[in-house]
Design a protein around this motif. Structure first.
Motif, PDB file in Angstrom:
ATOM      1  N   GLY A 195       0.814  -1.214   0.000  1.00 43.69           N
ATOM      2  CA  GLY A 195       0.000   0.000   0.000  1.00 43.69           C
ATOM      3  C   GLY A 195       0.841   1.255   0.000  1.00 43.69           C
ATOM      4  O   GLY A 195       0.517   2.238  -0.675  1.00 43.69           O
ATOM      5  N   ASN A 196       1.944   1.243   0.738  1.00 40.23           N
ATOM      6  CA  ASN A 196       2.840   2.401   0.770  1.00 40.23           C
ATOM      7  C   ASN A 196       3.542   2.624  -0.567  1.00 40.23           C
ATOM      8  O   ASN A 196       3.954   3.740  -0.879  1.00 40.23           O
ATOM      9  N   LEU A 197       3.660   1.556  -1.355  1.00 45.66           N
ATOM     10  CA  LEU A 197       4.282   1.676  -2.672  1.00 45.66           C
ATOM     11  C   LEU A 197       3.306   2.205  -3.718  1.00 45.66           C
ATOM     12  O   LEU A 197       3.645   3.086  -4.509  1.00 45.66           O
ATOM     13  N   LEU A 198       2.088   1.671  -3.738  1.00 45.85           N
ATOM     14  CA  LEU A 198       1.131   1.979  -4.806  1.00 45.85           C
ATOM     15  C   LEU A 198       0.193   3.142  -4.466  1.00 45.85           C
ATOM     16  O   LEU A 198      -0.375   3.752  -5.374  1.00 45.85           O
ATOM     17  N   LEU A 199      -0.004   3.418  -3.185  1.00 47.12           N
ATOM     18  CA  LEU A 199      -0.853   4.529  -2.745  1.00 47.12           C
ATOM     19  C   LEU A 199      -2.245   4.499  -3.377  1.00 47.12           C
ATOM     20  O   LEU A 199      -2.703   5.489  -3.953  1.00 47.12           O
ATOM     21  N   PRO A 200      -2.963   3.393  -3.295  1.00 48.94           N
ATOM     22  CA  PRO A 200      -4.254   3.294  -3.994  1.00 48.94           C
ATOM     23  C   PRO A 200      -5.319   4.240  -3.454  1.00 48.94           C
ATOM     24  O   PRO A 200      -6.206   4.659  -4.201  1.00 48.94           O
ATOM     25  N   TRP A 220       1.571  16.105   5.458  1.00 53.56           N
ATOM     26  CA  TRP A 220       1.785  14.825   6.154  1.00 53.56           C
ATOM     27  C   TRP A 220       3.007  14.904   7.062  1.00 53.56           C
ATOM     28  O   TRP A 220       2.981  14.444   8.212  1.00 53.56           O
ATOM     29  N   GLY A 221       4.102  15.486   6.571  1.00 55.63           N
ATOM     30  CA  GLY A 221       5.301  15.605   7.378  1.00 55.63           C
ATOM     31  C   GLY A 221       5.089  16.458   8.614  1.00 55.63           C
ATOM     32  O   GLY A 221       5.530  16.098   9.714  1.00 55.63           O
ATOM     33  N   ALA A 265      11.968   9.290   3.133  1.00 53.84           N
ATOM     34  CA  ALA A 265      11.662   7.894   2.832  1.00 53.84           C
ATOM     35  C   ALA A 265      10.159   7.669   2.742  1.00 53.84           C
ATOM     36  O   ALA A 265       9.658   7.032   1.805  1.00 53.84           O
ATOM     37  N   GLY A 266       9.418   8.190   3.715  1.00 49.04           N
ATOM     38  CA  GLY A 266       7.974   7.958   3.730  1.00 49.04           C
ATOM     39  C   GLY A 266       7.224   8.719   2.666  1.00 49.04           C
ATOM     40  O   GLY A 266       6.244   8.222   2.109  1.00 49.04           O
ATOM     41  N   ALA A 267       7.667   9.939   2.384  1.00 52.46           N
ATOM     42  CA  ALA A 267       6.927  10.791   1.453  1.00 52.46           C
ATOM     43  C   ALA A 267       7.312  10.563   0.000  1.00 52.46           C
ATOM     44  O   ALA A 267       6.464  10.715  -0.893  1.00 52.46           O
TER      45      ALA A 267
END
Length: 258
Positions: free
Chosen positions: A110-115, A200-201, A222-224
């Motif tokens: 989910g963190n990769l594809l951000l659906p 978000w940050g 990394a997260g964003a």
């Protein structure tokens, strides 16, 4: 013919008197002045008001009645548009709740594809920034309540502010473009992606600060960005392509507001 863009328009309005038709024109113009400024005559509010006063004075009730029916028709179209936007927003909410199931419930995918981002961005583009803001904020929270993921704190709450920023920024910027086309979609999309990640940050810094933990610059990058590269590429390819396809199909028309 009357030169609606000329300075004499203001003088006509000043000396038009207060006939019944003129009063109706002026009243309904004030109620719907934004619609007339943006969609109809394309000149300043002062000149528009003068023009309607002049028409009301010359033509009496006829001009007032014609304007009344035009406004009533536009009001009905506006109400229909609001209902349609509400229906579409509910649809995007449902998609945002269901679409992440393609990741199989694995947070890393989910963190990769951000659906969940995709329907929120479409909502802002198609329905407007207000709907994008609302749907963006409640989608992760509602999905967390139904499926248990994302966890409300800190992930779900952080995503709520992030997605709300996506939907609001893309809708707001896209509506401000004089020409709605693929370039406008790209500029609005990229701007929203940047602002949403900054939001978000900031939220994560606040939440982790409250919890006594640190949120480093490396964690933000990394997260964003780094972990989200596949999803970013997917959005940059998919969203403009779908908007262009909807335009060709006549579902969502690109518009020249100039």
């Amino acid at each position: 013919m009357l030169d609606r863009s000329g300075p004499e328009m203001i003088n006509y309005g000043r000396f038009a008197g207060s006939g019944r038709g003129a009063q109706k024109c002026c009243y309904y113009f004030q109620v719907y002045k934004e619609w007339y400024v943006r969609k109809t005559y394309g000149f300043s509010e002062e000149k528009q008001c003068a023009f309607f006063l002049f028409c009301g004075r010359l033509s009496g009730p006829t001009a007032g009645k014609k304007l009344f029916y035009e406004i009533r028709r536009e009001k009905m179209n506006s109400q229909h548009s609001k209902i349609l936007n509400m229906v579409l927003a509910a649809m995007f909410l449902a998609i945002g709740i269901i679409l992440p199931t393609i990741t199989g419930g694995i947070p890393q995918i989910g963190n990769l594809l951000l659906p969940m981002h995709i329907p929120v961005l479409f909502c802002g583009l198609i329905c407007g920034w207000q709907y994008g803001l609302l749907i963006g904020f409640i989608t992760p929270l509602l999905r967390g309540m139904i499926f248990g993921m994302p966890v409300f704190y800190p992930t779900g709450l952080g995503m709520a502010f992030e997605l709300a920023a996506y939907g609001a920024v893309i809708g707001f910027l896209y509506a401000r473009f004089r020409k709605h086309n693929v370039a406008a979609v790209y500029v609005s999309l990229i701007s929203a992606m940047i602002v949403g990640r900054v939001v978000w940050g900031v939220v994560r810094v606040i939440m982790m600060g409250v919890g006594g933990a640190a949120f480093s610059w490396q964690m933000f990058i990394a997260g964003a960005f780094l972990n989200a590269i596949p999803g970013i590429i997917l959005q940059l390819v998919l969203i403009p392509a779908v908007m262009a396809a909807l335009n060709r199909a006549g579902v969502v028309r690109f518009a020249d507001q100039g």
